[in-house]
Enzyme design. Structure first.
Site, PDB file in Angstrom:
ATOM      1  N   ASP A  61      46.029  68.306  52.748  1.00  0.00           N
ATOM      2  CA  ASP A  61      45.196  67.157  52.361  1.00  0.00           C
ATOM      3  C   ASP A  61      44.323  66.615  53.491  1.00  0.00           C
ATOM      4  O   ASP A  61      43.746  65.536  53.361  1.00  0.00           O
ATOM      5  CB  ASP A  61      46.109  66.029  51.851  1.00  0.00           C
ATOM      6  CG  ASP A  61      46.616  66.304  50.438  1.00  0.00           C
ATOM      7  OD1 ASP A  61      45.766  66.505  49.554  1.00  0.00           O
ATOM      8  OD2 ASP A  61      47.837  66.319  50.233  1.00  0.00           O
ATOM      9  N   GLU A  66      39.916  59.700  55.455  1.00  0.00           N
ATOM     10  CA  GLU A  66      39.986  58.240  55.289  1.00  0.00           C
ATOM     11  C   GLU A  66      41.417  57.714  55.426  1.00  0.00           C
ATOM     12  O   GLU A  66      41.622  56.585  55.886  1.00  0.00           O
ATOM     13  CB  GLU A  66      39.465  57.849  53.901  1.00  0.00           C
ATOM     14  CG  GLU A  66      39.710  56.386  53.569  1.00  0.00           C
ATOM     15  CD  GLU A  66      39.279  56.013  52.172  1.00  0.00           C
ATOM     16  OE1 GLU A  66      38.406  55.149  52.062  1.00  0.00           O
ATOM     17  OE2 GLU A  66      39.795  56.580  51.204  1.00  0.00           O
ATOM     18  N   ASP A  67      42.392  58.540  55.013  1.00  0.00           N
ATOM     19  CA  ASP A  67      43.758  58.028  54.981  1.00  0.00           C
ATOM     20  C   ASP A  67      44.388  57.891  56.362  1.00  0.00           C
ATOM     21  O   ASP A  67      45.431  57.258  56.506  1.00  0.00           O
ATOM     22  CB  ASP A  67      44.617  58.919  54.063  1.00  0.00           C
ATOM     23  CG  ASP A  67      44.182  58.764  52.622  1.00  0.00           C
ATOM     24  OD1 ASP A  67      43.957  57.620  52.198  1.00  0.00           O
ATOM     25  OD2 ASP A  67      44.034  59.785  51.930  1.00  0.00           O
ATOM     26  N   ARG A  86      51.735  64.234  55.244  1.00  0.00           N
ATOM     27  CA  ARG A  86      50.459  63.806  55.813  1.00  0.00           C
ATOM     28  C   ARG A  86      50.607  63.006  57.125  1.00  0.00           C
ATOM     29  O   ARG A  86      49.593  62.719  57.770  1.00  0.00           O
ATOM     30  CB  ARG A  86      49.669  62.981  54.774  1.00  0.00           C
ATOM     31  CG  ARG A  86      49.403  63.744  53.471  1.00  0.00           C
ATOM     32  CD  ARG A  86      48.265  63.167  52.689  1.00  0.00           C
ATOM     33  NE  ARG A  86      47.035  63.196  53.464  1.00  0.00           N
ATOM     34  CZ  ARG A  86      45.922  62.556  53.134  1.00  0.00           C
ATOM     35  NH1 ARG A  86      45.897  61.832  52.035  1.00  0.00           N
ATOM     36  NH2 ARG A  86      44.851  62.623  53.888  1.00  0.00           N
ATOM     37  N   ARG A 131      52.200  54.562  48.545  1.00  0.00           N
ATOM     38  CA  ARG A 131      51.995  55.070  49.908  1.00  0.00           C
ATOM     39  C   ARG A 131      52.077  53.977  50.982  1.00  0.00           C
ATOM     40  O   ARG A 131      52.285  54.276  52.147  1.00  0.00           O
ATOM     41  CB  ARG A 131      50.619  55.737  50.005  1.00  0.00           C
ATOM     42  CG  ARG A 131      50.408  56.925  49.087  1.00  0.00           C
ATOM     43  CD  ARG A 131      51.181  58.140  49.536  1.00  0.00           C
ATOM     44  NE  ARG A 131      51.054  59.234  48.596  1.00  0.00           N
ATOM     45  CZ  ARG A 131      50.093  60.145  48.624  1.00  0.00           C
ATOM     46  NH1 ARG A 131      49.170  60.089  49.548  1.00  0.00           N
ATOM     47  NH2 ARG A 131      50.045  61.101  47.724  1.00  0.00           N
ATOM     48  N   HIS A 161      45.556  54.873  44.980  1.00  0.00           N
ATOM     49  CA  HIS A 161      45.222  53.948  46.066  1.00  0.00           C
ATOM     50  C   HIS A 161      44.431  52.742  45.548  1.00  0.00           C
ATOM     51  O   HIS A 161      43.834  52.804  44.470  1.00  0.00           O
ATOM     52  CB  HIS A 161      44.318  54.652  47.103  1.00  0.00           C
ATOM     53  CG  HIS A 161      45.019  55.669  47.954  1.00  0.00           C
ATOM     54  ND1 HIS A 161      44.493  56.918  48.173  1.00  0.00           N
ATOM     55  CD2 HIS A 161      46.170  55.603  48.666  1.00  0.00           C
ATOM     56  CE1 HIS A 161      45.300  57.596  48.979  1.00  0.00           C
ATOM     57  NE2 HIS A 161      46.322  56.819  49.291  1.00  0.00           N
ATOM     58  N   CYS A 254      37.274  58.904  50.466  1.00  0.00           N
ATOM     59  CA  CYS A 254      38.356  59.503  51.262  1.00  0.00           C
ATOM     60  C   CYS A 254      37.898  60.676  52.113  1.00  0.00           C
ATOM     61  O   CYS A 254      38.617  61.099  53.013  1.00  0.00           O
ATOM     62  CB  CYS A 254      39.522  59.908  50.387  1.00  0.00           C
ATOM     63  SG  CYS A 254      39.110  61.057  49.116  1.00  0.00           S
TER      64      CYS A 254
END
Ligand code: CIR
Length: 263
Positions: A61, A66-67, A86, A131, A161, A254
Site C-alpha cells: 500500500d 498520505e497515510d 503499513r 485505523r 478514513h 492519498c
C-alpha cells in the site's frame, strides 16, 4: 509560492493491498501505473514540483503516501499507520520529508493514518476510524496545541478514513457523503453533497493558489455526477482516472503529500 508533491511509484505487490470495505478484485499493475503517471503529470501541469519516490516491493500500500505523514506549515507529523502491514512505510518517507519540514511523531500505542486527518485553517478534524485511535488524537493535540491548532475527533461509519467521507475543497466548502459522516459537524461550512450513486466521490484533492490556475481540485474522472455538481458550483476541476487504484481503496488525496514552501 512553490508547491511540492511527494508521490511514490506503485509497489509490484499492490495486489496484496489491505482492503476493509470493498471486495478484492485483481488490479492490473500496468493500468494502475499508467493512471498514477497521469495523476503525477496532472500535478506537474498545475505547477506542482513532483518528487516521485521509488516503489517499495515489500509494502503493497506504499503508493498511498498520505497515510504516512501530515504536513502543516509549521512541521510535519510522522504518523503511525493503524494497519500493521503499513507501520514501517513511514521510515521510507523521513529522508525526503525532513528536507522540507521539522518532523514530529505519533508514537506507540497511538495509531493514526494521514487519511483520517483534515485540516481547515486552525481546526484539525481526525476521523475515529478503525485505523486511528484516541491516544494518537491526544498526541496530535499535544503536538499541535503549541501552534494554536484545535484537534477535533469525528465519528465515521462504513468507510475507511475521514477523507473517504469528507474533504475540504476551498471557498469555505466541504464535499461530503452524509451516509458515512454526520453533516452537522460541518455546519460552519457550505456543504456540497456527493451524488448518492457515487458513494466514494467525497475524496477530492484541493491544491491552493497554483500559479497557473489559482485554486484547483483534482478529482476522479468516473464520478461524473459529483464532478458536474462541483463544476456547476463554480469549482475549477481537473479530472484524472483513478479507478484501478480505487480497487485498493485508494483515491486522489492519498496518492500524494502536498507541501507548500514556507517563505
Ligand atoms: C489501506 O487499506 O491502507 C489501503 N489499501 C488504502 C489506503 C488509502 N489511503 C487513503 O485514502 N488515505
Amino acid at each position: 509560492m512553490s508547491i511540492i508533491g511527494i508521490t511514490r511509484k506503485i509497489s509490484p505487490s499492490i495486489n496484496k493491498c489491505k482492503l476493509s470495505h470493498i471486495k478484492r478484485v485483481p488490479i492490473n499493475y500496468n493500468v494502475a501505473i499508467n493512471q498514477h503517471n497521469i495523476y503525477e503529470n496532472a500535478l506537474r501541469d498545475i505547477g506542482v514540483n513532483v518528487i516521485s519516490l521509488p516503489p517499495l516491493d515489500d509494502f503493497p500500500d506504499s503508493v498511498f503516501v498520505e497515510d504516512c505523514a501530515i504536513v502543516f506549515n509549521e512541521c510535519a507529523i510522522i504518523t503511525r499507520p493503524g494497519d500493521i502491514s503499513r507501520v514501517d512505510e513511514t521510515k521510507h518517507i523521513l529522508d525526503e520529508l525532513s528536507k522540507h519540514r521539522k518532523l514530529l511523531n505519533i508514537s506507540d500505542p497511538g495509531t493514526l493514518d494521514g487519511g483520517d486527518v483534515m485540516c481547515i485553517g486552525k481546526k484539525i478534524y481526525v476521523g475515529m476510524s478503525n485505523r486511528s485511535n484516541t491516544t494518537a488524537l491526544q498526541q496530535l493535540s499535544n503536538l499541535m496545541n503549541m501552534y494554536d491548532y484545535k484537534v477535533i475527533g469525528v465519528s465515521l461509519r462504513e468507510c475507511l478514513h475521514l477523507k473517504s467521507a469528507v474533504t475540504y475543497i476551498g471557498r469555505n466548502t466541504v464535499l461530503l457523503n452524509p451516509s458515512w459522516i454526520n453533516a452537522s459537524i460541518f455546519s460552519d461550512y457550505n456543504i456540497i453533497y456527493i451524488d448518492p450513486t457515487e458513494p466514494h466521490a467525497a475524496n477530492a484533492l484541493l491544491i491552493k493558489q497554483t500559479k497557473k490556475y489559482g485554486d484547483i481540485i483534482i478529482f476522479p474522472t468516473n464520478y461524473i455526477k459529483t464532478l458536474a455538481k462541483l463544476e456547476n458550483n463554480g469549482f475549477n476541476v481537473i479530472s484524472v482516472p483513478i479507478d484501478e487504484l480505487a480497487k485498493a481503496e485508494g483515491a486522489v488525496t492519498c496518492s500524494s503529500l502536498i507541501i507548500r514552501k514556507v517563505e
